[in-house]
Enzyme design. Structure first.
Site, PDB file in Angstrom:
ATOM      1  N   TYR A   1      42.866  54.555  49.859  1.00 19.57           N
ATOM      2  CA  TYR A   1      42.508  55.502  48.672  1.00 19.57           C
ATOM      3  C   TYR A   1      42.630  56.542  48.715  1.00 19.57           C
ATOM      4  CZ  TYR A   1      39.732  58.082  44.860  1.00 19.57           C
ATOM      5  OH  TYR A   1      39.483  58.962  44.292  1.00 19.57           O
TER       6      TYR A   1
ATOM      7  N   THR B   1      30.529  58.920  37.509  1.00 18.24           N
ATOM      8  CA  THR B   1      31.179  58.168  37.166  1.00 18.24           C
ATOM      9  C   THR B   1      30.143  56.758  37.132  1.00 18.24           C
ATOM     10  OG1 THR B   1      32.973  58.098  37.634  1.00 18.24           O
ATOM     11  CG2 THR B   1      32.692  59.566  36.229  1.00 18.24           C
TER      12      THR B   1
END
Ligand code: NDP
Ligand code: 8X3
Length: 256
Positions: A151, A186
């Site tokens: 990532y 989120t």
């Protein structure tokens, strides 16, 4: 403001928050993401304020991205702002335990998907000599952490690619910004932990992370600056987040 803004990953999080802010400013919107239901709900919500074109799109599919851009209705064809936001992290295991499939998905989405959107939209910006690409990087692209392996690598790519775009675009009125947020609340952690709500909640427990609206406010700010001002890279964290010290392995800890 009467600009056309193309937002990837608009069905949730930063992308949806950006859509709401741009709509409030009167900009036209192209909203793209895989999930039709939240995308259509957002389209309906914002259609009261501005013109909205929603596209169910997986940015990993090169041909589909090309067709989505080539088939934009006339009103939306001249994209002024591309927010390359679609992206995800999957897993937090050490590299030797991570799923190769998850690594593929992160590379295909965060790197290749961003490249496809850029490559199909950028020529129009160059031809019109007008535009702004905002690439969403991450603090993970600069600051390593255990489990951030691929990532973080994809987000490091986003930052350097953004700088290289600037180098290629010298002399054109096309701006490029890499915005690198830290921890923001989120659906990101629900996705990373594959629906494990308890694990996802732990990430944001007892603290105030950045919100999607915070990030959207920064995106709309950088794109609203005078046209000769280019914010190259911008790292933003919640006041409640900072760096740790360098890790040291000690035999006494009994770690292998
Ligand atoms: P969310 O999970 O809330 O939103 C991610 C968005 O990306 C969704 O709209 C999702 O839509 C979309 N998306 C994922 N894969 C694809 C795909 N293949 N094609 C099209 N759209 C896709 O996360 P955030 O809003 O937090 O994340 C947005 C970006 O910000 C990501 O690039 C993320 O890496 C980055 N970021 C997030 C941080 C955080 O702490 N939250 C911090 C720093 C950076 P759908 O599933 O419908 O396709
Ligand atoms: C998301 C922030 O710290 O979870 O990019 O990698 S972090």
């Amino acid at each position: 403001m009467n600009r056309t803004v193309f937002i990837t990953g608009a069905s949730a999080g930063f992308g949806a928050a950006c859509a709401r802010l741009y709509a409030a400013q009167g900009d036209r919107l192209v909203l793209a993401a895989r999930r039709e239901e939240p995308l259509q709900a957002l389209r309906k919500e914002l259609a009261r304020q501005t013109a909205v074109h929603a596209i169910a799109l997986d940015v990993r599919r090169r041909k589909a991205v090309q067709e989505a851009v080539e088939r934009l209705p006339a009103e939306f064809r001249e994209v002024d702002i591309l927010v390359n936001n679609a992206g995800l992290a999957l897993g937090l295991e050490p590299a030797h335990e991570m799923s190769l499939d998850d690594w593929d998905i992160m590379v295909d989405t965060n790197i290749k998907g961003l490249l496809y959107c850029t490559r199909f939209i950028l020529p129009g910006m160059v031809a019109r000599n007008r535009g702004h690409i905002v690439n969403i990087g991450s603090t993970a692209g600069a600051w390593p952490y255990p489990g951030g392996n691929v990532y973080g690598g994809t987000k490091a790519f986003v930052e350097q690619f953004s700088r290289n775009l600037r180098a290629d675009l010298l002399g054109k009125q096309v701006r490029v910004t890499c915005l690198a947020p830290g921890m923001a609340e989120t659906e990101f952690s629900m996705v990373r932990f594959k629906g494990d709500a308890a694990k996802a909640a732990q990430v944001y427990a007892d603290t105030q992370a950045l919100t999607a609206a915070d990030v959207a406010g920064i995106v709309t700010w950088v794109t609203g600056l005078p046209p000769h001002v280019n914010v190259n890279t911008l790292e933003v964290m919640s006041i409640n987040q900072s760096w740790g010290h360098l890790a040291v392995h000690r035999e006494a800890q009994g770690r292998e």
